[in-house]
Write a protein that holds these residues in place. Structure first.
Motif, PDB file in Angstrom:
ATOM      1  N   SER A  20      23.821 -70.354  22.522  1.00 23.36           N
ATOM      2  CA  SER A  20      23.459 -69.159  21.752  1.00 23.36           C
ATOM      3  C   SER A  20      23.792 -69.354  20.266  1.00 23.36           C
ATOM      4  N   ILE A  21      24.871 -70.089  19.980  1.00 26.35           N
ATOM      5  CA  ILE A  21      25.220 -70.376  18.580  1.00 26.35           C
ATOM      6  C   ILE A  21      24.107 -71.182  17.928  1.00 26.35           C
ATOM      7  N   ILE A  22      23.649 -72.214  18.689  1.00 23.31           N
ATOM      8  CA  ILE A  22      22.591 -73.062  18.141  1.00 23.31           C
ATOM      9  C   ILE A  22      21.334 -72.229  17.891  1.00 23.31           C
ATOM     10  N   GLU A  23      21.063 -71.308  18.813  1.00 25.06           N
ATOM     11  CA  GLU A  23      19.871 -70.486  18.682  1.00 25.06           C
ATOM     12  C   GLU A  23      19.960 -69.571  17.450  1.00 25.06           C
ATOM     13  N   ASN A  24      21.158 -69.067  17.157  1.00 27.21           N
ATOM     14  CA  ASN A  24      21.362 -68.148  16.030  1.00 27.21           C
ATOM     15  C   ASN A  24      21.164 -68.811  14.677  1.00 27.21           C
ATOM     16  N   GLU A  25      21.192 -70.179  14.671  1.00 25.22           N
ATOM     17  CA  GLU A  25      21.123 -70.887  13.405  1.00 25.22           C
ATOM     18  C   GLU A  25      19.922 -70.433  12.581  1.00 25.22           C
ATOM     19  N   LYS A  26      18.774 -70.231  13.303  1.00 26.48           N
ATOM     20  CA  LYS A  26      17.527 -69.875  12.611  1.00 26.48           C
ATOM     21  C   LYS A  26      17.697 -68.569  11.832  1.00 26.48           C
ATOM     22  N   SER A  27      18.307 -67.582  12.445  1.00 25.84           N
ATOM     23  CA  SER A  27      18.395 -66.285  11.790  1.00 25.84           C
ATOM     24  C   SER A  27      19.293 -66.360  10.550  1.00 25.84           C
ATOM     25  N   ILE A  28      20.339 -67.193  10.634  1.00 26.93           N
ATOM     26  CA  ILE A  28      21.203 -67.363   9.456  1.00 26.93           C
ATOM     27  C   ILE A  28      20.423 -68.024   8.332  1.00 26.93           C
ATOM     28  N   ASN A  29      19.679 -69.087   8.716  1.00 22.71           N
ATOM     29  CA  ASN A  29      18.868 -69.762   7.699  1.00 22.71           C
ATOM     30  C   ASN A  29      17.881 -68.788   7.051  1.00 22.71           C
ATOM     31  N   GLY A  30      17.244 -67.955   7.905  1.00 23.21           N
ATOM     32  CA  GLY A  30      16.274 -66.964   7.389  1.00 23.21           C
ATOM     33  C   GLY A  30      16.942 -66.019   6.406  1.00 23.21           C
ATOM     34  N   MET A  31      18.150 -65.570   6.801  1.00 23.72           N
ATOM     35  CA  MET A  31      18.866 -64.617   5.948  1.00 23.72           C
ATOM     36  C   MET A  31      19.203 -65.257   4.603  1.00 23.72           C
ATOM     37  N   PHE A  32      19.628 -66.552   4.651  1.00 29.73           N
ATOM     38  CA  PHE A  32      19.967 -67.243   3.418  1.00 29.73           C
ATOM     39  C   PHE A  32      18.739 -67.372   2.517  1.00 29.73           C
ATOM     40  N   GLN A  33      17.591 -67.699   3.137  1.00 28.95           N
ATOM     41  CA  GLN A  33      16.365 -67.815   2.330  1.00 28.95           C
ATOM     42  C   GLN A  33      16.029 -66.473   1.664  1.00 28.95           C
ATOM     43  N   ARG A  34      16.242 -65.401   2.404  1.00 28.71           N
ATOM     44  CA  ARG A  34      15.973 -64.076   1.862  1.00 28.71           C
ATOM     45  C   ARG A  34      16.876 -63.818   0.641  1.00 28.71           C
ATOM     46  N   ILE A  35      18.161 -64.189   0.766  1.00 30.47           N
ATOM     47  CA  ILE A  35      19.103 -63.986  -0.341  1.00 30.47           C
ATOM     48  C   ILE A  35      18.664 -64.798  -1.557  1.00 30.47           C
ATOM     49  N   GLN A  36      18.219 -66.059  -1.245  1.00 36.02           N
ATOM     50  CA  GLN A  36      17.711 -66.904  -2.335  1.00 36.02           C
ATOM     51  C   GLN A  36      16.575 -66.193  -3.099  1.00 36.02           C
ATOM     52  N   ARG A  37      15.597 -65.692  -2.315  1.00 37.77           N
ATOM     53  CA  ARG A  37      14.446 -65.026  -2.940  1.00 37.77           C
ATOM     54  C   ARG A  37      14.891 -63.808  -3.770  1.00 37.77           C
ATOM     55  N   GLU A  38      15.792 -62.984  -3.182  1.00 36.36           N
ATOM     56  CA  GLU A  38      16.292 -61.797  -3.892  1.00 36.36           C
ATOM     57  C   GLU A  38      16.926 -62.197  -5.216  1.00 36.36           C
ATOM     58  N   ASN A  39      17.826 -63.229  -5.136  1.00 33.51           N
ATOM     59  CA  ASN A  39      18.510 -63.681  -6.344  1.00 33.51           C
ATOM     60  C   ASN A  39      17.533 -64.122  -7.399  1.00 33.51           C
ATOM     61  N   LEU A  40      16.527 -64.860  -6.929  1.00 29.16           N
ATOM     62  CA  LEU A  40      15.512 -65.346  -7.861  1.00 29.16           C
ATOM     63  C   LEU A  40      14.844 -64.170  -8.567  1.00 29.16           C
ATOM     64  N   THR A  41      14.520 -63.152  -7.782  1.00 29.14           N
ATOM     65  CA  THR A  41      13.868 -61.968  -8.363  1.00 29.14           C
ATOM     66  C   THR A  41      14.762 -61.334  -9.415  1.00 29.14           C
TER      67      THR A  41
END
Lengths: 394, 256, 234
Positions: free
Chosen positions: C150-171
């Motif tokens: 389940s930890i391995i499976e959760n990796e995707k959602s963390i990565n997604g969240m980080f990408q979202r933060i990146q985009r927000e910061n960029l904005t």
């Protein structure tokens, strides 16, 4: 820990140590005492036997003038001065008529000869009591001694002649040859059969009820009183197979029966002492059972087998009881010419002599014992030597 | 990988009894050509018994009875027409205790070729003795004393002499029953190095109590437990991730 | 599983595991504290995190010494060997996670002049990452391969969240040039949190290797989970 070691090292001699050492010393002493006792008996025995036997190895000879006449043929006493007829050995006197018949040219001649003295003279000169020599003869002997007509020589005749009714000419040769013949037969029969039986039982036979039965019986046979083997030999070899009584063949076969279990047991022990790893090595290389036995197991077991066989034969050689039954305990003066002729053996000869009352015979008994012991000790020494050779590592 | 692997011996449902006691309960095992297969397991697990079945050394035990198939290159070695003497020239054996014959080093090696009539005495035999001793990595140590007794060598040398003696008849398979248990680490290392060389030409099966040794020398490992073959697989798999709990317990030292 | 016949060996393995878990506890605490310092603008707490990283580093050295000793003296095999190998790797991941926490604390101290805004998404990411780390330590403690999956499976959602933060910061940075430095800082904190998630995944993968002997790194999740579950069923 430190304290403990300290205490132990500094507390002086522990009382238990003293007690232990005393116990050790006592045990040491008991062992030494037992060995000394045994050795002491042995030494006494040897001194006694040798002391008794030594006189038998030398013999008194007297110088007499012999007249070869026609009259000697019918009365051998006439060949010599009649005073001397009790002084020279009678067996020589008895042989004179034959000597003259064989060589008539002797008649009319005379010669001086050294002749074995009569046993009583011999005993008298050796200073033994109870020699039974009458006073008047003693004087003659004393006089002859002054004239230098008496000498002491080594008793070659003891080793060159057979038994005799006269102690001065009784010898061990016939019995020795009889023993040799008997032992040869025992060896030729018992060793091959015994060794082969042992090899079969040890290396080839499967472990089943039958072989176990055979094993138990062989072990029991070794414990049977030897006289029973004599009865068996009498029944089978003499009565049933018709082997001549008192012959070396009958005796040898009987002794072979008795020795067989010993040789089988000794050989099996020797075979079992060969490490199993040697057999495995050979089997692992694809050797057949026969090759394993002949190439590897037998050569390694050979010293042990020989030791066992020699000890078995030595025992056979000293055995008397079964030979009484097959008739070898008899007065047989001549050495046997073949294995079928009547003969006697060393222990039987010793026994026969020991029952005689004359002093000369008891000396010969001791001498016979010495000869027998020498042969047995040599055989045992050979066995020990072979055993030492077998104790090398493999 | 499995497809190119040649199977030298194929054992199917092999059962063995000593009298009424069933010592092996149906063993199935493939021994691969030119590989080292190790048998491990606690004492009395049947691994040595099984090894001895492989060249019919158990024939010598009267109460021993065998069922099942033991195929050497496709033919059953327990078939009635099989000559056990011939079999043992194809499947040789090296034992736990070095057991050279109490004969010369030369005779130790020459013995088996001679009794099987492979080579006649003379230059041919000299050559065979030399190559065998060389293959067993002992030639340099004994070339000057071929006529001395084999029993005078050190334990490790004796064991290599025994290996030379075994390979003198050019077997296909060499069975080794705890070959190093009586040897020091240096002699053991020499034997292990030798096994590594020998597996180019021979299929080797080794029984060992030393698990590290099994791990070091073998390509495949079989774990025996109470007369059963518990697990068989590539050695690195057995020693890193065995599938059977019993194997795991044994290998990690949980001998409850 | 039965205990080792050599009791001392059993003790050593247990001690090693306990030490790894206590190191894990310290690392987890460091991550929480560094985030708390950031969110509550508490430089004292941040300094404490930086100070305590030395202790984490010391524990790494201790654990490495223990594993070396066990390898040299006990020659572990099978599950023991896998446990030692996993420990060596997990300890590295834990130490790196500790460094990430230290990084966040340092960023907090630097950001005092230019206060960070929009901390909500970072807080959310931090919660997720800490949860992953906690789960990773739990699955190591219990040898729970399903939790690891389940930890391995959760990796995707963390990565997604980080990408979202990146985009927000960029904005934010594009909208207002004065926010560039704060944006970069937030980006780096986000990166650290994302890394913490990665290390948790590494730990989970090593736990699967430790328990089952399967190497599930760098293969797709379906294959990995099929491998793991098949082993459990059999």
């Amino acid at each position: 820990m430190h304290n403990k070691a300290d205490n132990f090292l500094h507390q002086g001699v522990h009382p238990r140590k003293r007690k232990r050492e005393r116990a050790d010393a006592r045990f040491h002493f008991y062992g030494l005492a037992a060995v000394s006792l045994a050795l002491g008996f042995l030494v006494i025995f040897f001194i006694d036997i040798i002391g008794q036997a030594l006189p038998a190895f030398h013999l008194t000879e007297v110088l007499v003038k012999v007249h070869y006449t026609e009259a000697v043929k019918s009365n051998y006493n006439k060949a010599i001065d009649h005073k001397l007829s009790r002084i020279v050995g009678r067996s020589w006197l008895r042989s004179l008529p034959m000597k003259i018949e064989a060589n008539p040219a002797l008649i009319g001649t005379e010669e001086e000869l050294w002749i074995a003295a009569d046993s009583r003279v011999d005993q008298y000169l050796k200073g033994h009591d109870g020699h039974g020599l009458k006073n008047k003869y003693r004087k003659i002997v004393d006089k002859m001694q002054q004239q230098g007509k008496v000498r002491d020589v080594f008793n070659w005749a003891f080793f060159q002649s057979g038994d005799s009714k006269l102690p001065e000419s009784a010898g061990i040769l016939a019995a020795a040859i009889g023993s040799l013949f008997t032992l040869l037969i025992t060896m030729l029969v018992a060793v091959p059969i015994g060794v082969m039986t042992a090899i079969y039982l040890e290396e080839f036979a499967t472990d089943n009820t039958f072989t176990r039965l055979v094993e138990v019986n062989i072990n029991n046979l070794a414990a049977i009183p030897s006289i029973l083997y004599g009865l068996l030999g009498l029944a089978i070899f003499i009565n049933f197979m018709g082997v001549p009584r008192s012959s070396a063949l009958a005796g040898g076969l009987t002794l072979a029966l008795m020795t067989l279990p010993l040789i089988i047991i000794a050989t099996r022990a020797a075979l079992r002492a060969v490490p199993e790893s040697i057999r495995e090595a050979a089997f692992g290389l694809g050797a057949s059972s026969l090759q394993v036995a002949w190439h590897h197991v037998l050569p390694l077991a050979m010293p042990g087998i020989l030791t066992g066989s020699i000890i078995g034969l030595a025992q056979a050689m000293g055995e008397t009881a079964p030979l009484i039954i097959v008739g070898m305990m008899a007065y047989i003066p001549d050495a046997p010419g073949s294995i079928l002729e009547a003969t006697t053996v060393l222990p039987a000869q010793i026994y026969t002599w020991s029952t005689e009352s004359m002093r000369g015979y008891s000396e010969r008994t001791a001498a016979g014992i010495m000869v027998l012991l020498t042969v047995l000790l040599s055989l045992n020494a050979l066995a020990v030597k072979l055993r030492n050779r077998s104790e090398k590592n493999w | 990988m499995d497809t190119e692997m040649q199977t030298k011996m194929k054992i199917r449902d092999l059962k063995l009894w000593y009298g009424d006691f069933e010592a092996l309960h149906g063993i199935n095992l493939d021994v691969y050509s030119d590989k080292v297969t190790a048998f491990i397991g606690p004492s009395g697990c049947g691994k040595s018994t099984f090894l001895r079945c492989m060249n019919r050394m158990n024939d010598r035990i009267a109460s021993c009875r065998i069922e099942g198939q033991m195929l050497l290159e496709g033919s059953d070695i327990y078939a009635p027409e099989v000559d056990v003497v011939q079999l043992r020239t194809h499947v040789g054996m090296v034992f736990q205790k070095p057991n050279p014959f109490p004969k010369s080093i030369y005779e130790n090696v020459a013995y088996a070729p001679r009794i099987h009539g492979l080579v006649t005495d003379g230059p041919d035999m000299d050559e065979l003795v030399e190559t065998s001793l060389k293959k067993a990595s002992i030639w340099n140590e004994v070339k000057d004393k071929l006529q001395q007794p084999g029993t005078a060598l050190s334990g490790g040398q004796q064991q290599r002499l025994c290996i030379a003696r075994t390979i003198a008849v050019q077997p296909d398979v060499i069975l080794m029953d705890e070959p190093c248990s009586a040897l020091d680490p240096i002699a053991t290392a020499k034997i292990e190095e030798l096994m590594d060389e020998l597996k180019n030409d021979y299929t080797i099966v080794i029984v060992t109590h030393n698990m590290q040794q099994a791990a070091r020398v073998s390509d495949y490992t079989a774990y025996f437990y109470l007369g059963d073959l518990m697990e068989f697989g590539e050695t690195q798999q057995i020693f890193t991730a065995p599938t059977h709990q019993k194997t795991e317990d044994y290998i990690t030292g949980r001998f409850g | 599983m039965k205990d080792h016949t050599v009791r001392r060996f059993e003790d050593e393995l247990n001690e090693l595991k306990a030490t790894v878990l206590s190191m894990g506890g310290m690392v987890e605490k460091a991550v929480r504290r560094s985030m708390k310092a950031l969110l509550e603008h508490d430089p004292k707490r941040a300094r404490k995190v930086i100070e305590r990283d030395d202790k984490i580093n010391q524990l790494e050295r201790d654990i490495d010494q223990m594993t070396r000793n066990i390898l040299a003296l006990r020659q572990p095999a099978a599950s023991d060997l896998r446990f030692i190998i996993s420990t060596i790797k997990i300890v590295t991941d834990l130490e790196r996670t500790g460094d990430m926490a230290e990084g966040i604390a340092e960023a907090m101290l630097k950001s005092q002049e230019t206060p960070l805004t929009h901390l909500e998404s970072l807080e959310e990411l931090a919660l997720k990452a800490t949860a992953q780390l906690k789960k990773a330590l739990d699955c190591f403690a219990r040898g729970d391969v399903l939790l690891a999956l389940s930890i391995i499976e959760n990796e995707k959602s963390i990565n997604g969240m980080f990408q979202r933060i990146q985009r927000e910061n960029l904005t934010y940075m594009l909208e207002d040039h004065r926010k560039i430095s704060a944006g970069l800082m937030a980006y780096s904190i986000g990166k650290n949190l994302e890394r913490i998630g990665d290390h948790a995944v590494n730990i989970a993968e090593m736990v699967i290797y430790m328990v089952q002997g399967h190497d599930v790194r760098h293969i797709d999740h379906e294959t990995a989970s099929a491998l793991v579950t098949s082993n459990i069923e059999s």
